[in-house]
Write an enzyme that holds these catalytic residues in place. Sequence first.
Site, PDB file in Angstrom:
ATOM      1  N   ASP A 136       6.746   2.374  -4.969  1.00 27.69           N
ATOM      2  CA  ASP A 136       5.338   2.682  -4.662  1.00 27.69           C
ATOM      3  C   ASP A 136       4.420   2.419  -5.856  1.00 27.69           C
ATOM      4  O   ASP A 136       3.192   2.455  -5.709  1.00 27.69           O
ATOM      5  CB  ASP A 136       5.210   4.135  -4.196  1.00 27.69           C
ATOM      6  CG  ASP A 136       5.916   4.341  -2.851  1.00 27.69           C
ATOM      7  OD1 ASP A 136       6.055   3.358  -2.095  1.00 27.69           O
ATOM      8  OD2 ASP A 136       6.342   5.465  -2.563  1.00 27.69           O
ATOM      9  N   ARG A 175      -2.409   3.093  -1.759  1.00 26.76           N
ATOM     10  CA  ARG A 175      -1.902   2.708  -3.085  1.00 26.76           C
ATOM     11  C   ARG A 175      -2.675   1.504  -3.643  1.00 26.76           C
ATOM     12  O   ARG A 175      -2.827   1.364  -4.852  1.00 26.76           O
ATOM     13  CB  ARG A 175      -0.402   2.395  -3.043  1.00 26.76           C
ATOM     14  CG  ARG A 175       0.419   3.563  -2.506  1.00 26.76           C
ATOM     15  CD  ARG A 175       1.434   4.110  -3.491  1.00 26.76           C
ATOM     16  NE  ARG A 175       2.065   5.294  -2.927  1.00 26.76           N
ATOM     17  CZ  ARG A 175       1.797   6.542  -3.288  1.00 26.76           C
ATOM     18  NH1 ARG A 175       0.917   6.804  -4.238  1.00 26.76           N
ATOM     19  NH2 ARG A 175       2.387   7.568  -2.711  1.00 26.76           N
ATOM     20  N   GLY A 204       4.905   6.066   7.403  1.00 31.89           N
ATOM     21  CA  GLY A 204       6.225   5.533   7.728  1.00 31.89           C
ATOM     22  C   GLY A 204       7.298   6.588   7.530  1.00 31.89           C
ATOM     23  O   GLY A 204       8.244   6.690   8.318  1.00 31.89           O
ATOM     24  N   GLN A 252      13.887   5.862   3.594  1.00 32.98           N
ATOM     25  CA  GLN A 252      13.432   6.346   4.906  1.00 32.98           C
ATOM     26  C   GLN A 252      14.515   6.120   5.954  1.00 32.98           C
ATOM     27  O   GLN A 252      14.797   7.007   6.761  1.00 32.98           O
ATOM     28  CB  GLN A 252      12.146   5.628   5.313  1.00 32.98           C
ATOM     29  CG  GLN A 252      10.971   6.000   4.424  1.00 32.98           C
ATOM     30  CD  GLN A 252       9.692   5.284   4.798  1.00 32.98           C
ATOM     31  OE1 GLN A 252       9.674   4.464   5.718  1.00 32.98           O
ATOM     32  NE2 GLN A 252       8.624   5.583   4.102  1.00 32.98           N
ATOM     33  N   ARG A 282       1.631  -5.620   0.454  1.00 34.38           N
ATOM     34  CA  ARG A 282       1.150  -5.319  -0.907  1.00 34.38           C
ATOM     35  C   ARG A 282       1.295  -6.500  -1.871  1.00 34.38           C
ATOM     36  O   ARG A 282       0.626  -6.527  -2.900  1.00 34.38           O
ATOM     37  CB  ARG A 282       1.848  -4.067  -1.459  1.00 34.38           C
ATOM     38  CG  ARG A 282       1.380  -2.808  -0.744  1.00 34.38           C
ATOM     39  CD  ARG A 282       2.036  -1.537  -1.257  1.00 34.38           C
ATOM     40  NE  ARG A 282       1.466  -0.382  -0.576  1.00 34.38           N
ATOM     41  CZ  ARG A 282       2.013   0.827  -0.541  1.00 34.38           C
ATOM     42  NH1 ARG A 282       3.167   1.043  -1.162  1.00 34.38           N
ATOM     43  NH2 ARG A 282       1.424   1.814   0.099  1.00 34.38           N
TER      44      ARG A 282
HETATM   45  C1  S3P Z   1       9.751   7.041   0.992  1.00 32.48           C
HETATM   46  C2  S3P Z   1      10.539   5.959   0.742  1.00 32.48           C
HETATM   47  C3  S3P Z   1       9.987   4.638   0.374  1.00 32.48           C
HETATM   48  C4  S3P Z   1       8.558   4.748  -0.143  1.00 32.48           C
HETATM   49  C5  S3P Z   1       7.712   5.627   0.721  1.00 32.48           C
HETATM   50  C6  S3P Z   1       8.291   7.026   0.821  1.00 32.48           C
HETATM   51  C7  S3P Z   1      10.402   8.300   1.424  1.00 32.48           C
HETATM   52  O1  S3P Z   1      10.001   3.816   1.525  1.00 32.48           O
HETATM   53  O2  S3P Z   1       7.971   3.479  -0.248  1.00 32.48           O
HETATM   54  O3  S3P Z   1       6.400   5.718   0.211  1.00 32.48           O
HETATM   55  O4  S3P Z   1       9.744   9.355   1.387  1.00 32.48           O
HETATM   56  O5  S3P Z   1      11.592   8.245   1.786  1.00 32.48           O
HETATM   57  P1  S3P Z   1      11.323   2.968   1.942  1.00 32.48           P
HETATM   58  O6  S3P Z   1      12.417   3.925   1.942  1.00 32.48           O
HETATM   59  O7  S3P Z   1      11.106   2.398   3.300  1.00 32.48           O
HETATM   60  O8  S3P Z   1      11.416   1.907   0.886  1.00 32.48           O
END
Ligand code: S3P
Length: 440
Positions: free
Chosen positions: A323, A397, A98, A172, A354
């Site tokens: 996470d 995970r 993602g 993200q 999860r």
């Molecule tokens: C991440 C942000 C998190 C996290 C993912 C990595 C990142 O997701 O769960 O494993 O690298 O910005 P979200 O920002 O969608 O919560």
Amino acid sequence: MTVQKQTKIVHPGGFTGGVVCVPGDKSISHRTALLAGLSAGTSEISGFLQAEDCLNTLKAMESFGARSWIDDEGMLSVQGTGGKMIEPVGPLDVGNSGTGMRLLAGLCAGSPIQVTLTGDESLLSRPMGRIQEPLQQMGARVDLTPQGTAPMTIQGGQLHGIEYRLPTASAQVKSCCILAGLYATGRTTVLEPIPTRDHTERMLRAVGAPIRVEGQFISVEGYGPQGPKFLARPYVVPGDFSSAAYWLAAAAAIPGVQVRAEGVGLNLRRTALLDVLRRMGAQVEIERTSAPTDPEVYGNVTVTGAALNGTEVSGDEIPNLIDELPLVAVLGALARGRTEIRDAGELRVKESDRVAVMAENLANMGVQVAERPDGMVVEGSATVAPVKSIRSYGDHRIAMSMSVLAIFSAEPVCIGNVACVDTSYPDFWKQLSTLGVKVE
Ligand code: S3P
């Protein structure tokens, strides 16, 4: 992922603790691949996580015109594009990640190219409307399936800065907007409802980008369609706290056992698990070894185990251990009393649902657990029933968290479909053996 079905048998007991050196931080590795790939010249990156997710991001940057190579010592060199992205030939497959998909989407939205991003079955079921909305507001065209999922086709264009209030706390999505903002005219401001991991902000500051953080407002001044002119530089990726977390949690649940994780990232937006471990009764010591000028804080963490008590995890703490929440559920099972996870609806749209998957796995191991829309309640009894097999649902995970619980079972436990672990921690099983646990 190449191999889909693969099983590991984790034997109970044997966890002795010790010193661990975990692989590089996944979130930071993604971002170094992006920034080095964008810069002019060759950047050297030490500690880059050579796991499927980050290698896919690196490959995507090569499709935009960057070049990369890794030497025998694991030092990654990236020769960047200098800011000008070329149109890739064919769709870019980012696998399970993602972060890879959402950050790459932001990065290419301001260039006059068409890019299709795709991934594995899990990634193709995750919500992408959350980045489509701000990117379209900025002036890009983003096409998704009618379900709001990838494959995603982006027709990049001339972007203009926007003010965007994130509907959910997501690093993200925040990073996607900031990266797109680099190619926009004018200022892009993101307001996050709860602070989330800030690796993008720290790294952009380190390369000299005009980024400002005021409370929960993050603003970047755009460079316009020609993009930023960052120069190549060295990067140091610290060990991944989220990978160290498995060993720290295992030690926490065994009175007197100690694990020391060395050279691990200690960014406060990532380490809330340490507060949880303290609340549950474990002893935690932190020793910072990074210099004040380093963009990221890192150092050594030592956890000494105790008889744990249940706790509550909710609110602002959630993004800072998002996470690690499957692991918190595992710790809840190993503690005495109730452990409650709330405000964590985001867990349902990760690599798997999860909440549902952990509730099912814990129940199968005789743990009393109640699923809630935004979390779960675990009634710990400090013991787990023997079970022959558990499912990972292809989620790294889940596979690793349940392996920690398997150590506490009375019988060997088969963990199915574990190829997913390679997305973030290919040496996980080797490390588990080094810490005294027999794995077949
Ligand atoms: C991440 C942000 C998190 C996290 C993912 C990595 C990142 O997701 O769960 O494993 O690298 O910005 P979200 O920002 O969608 O919560």
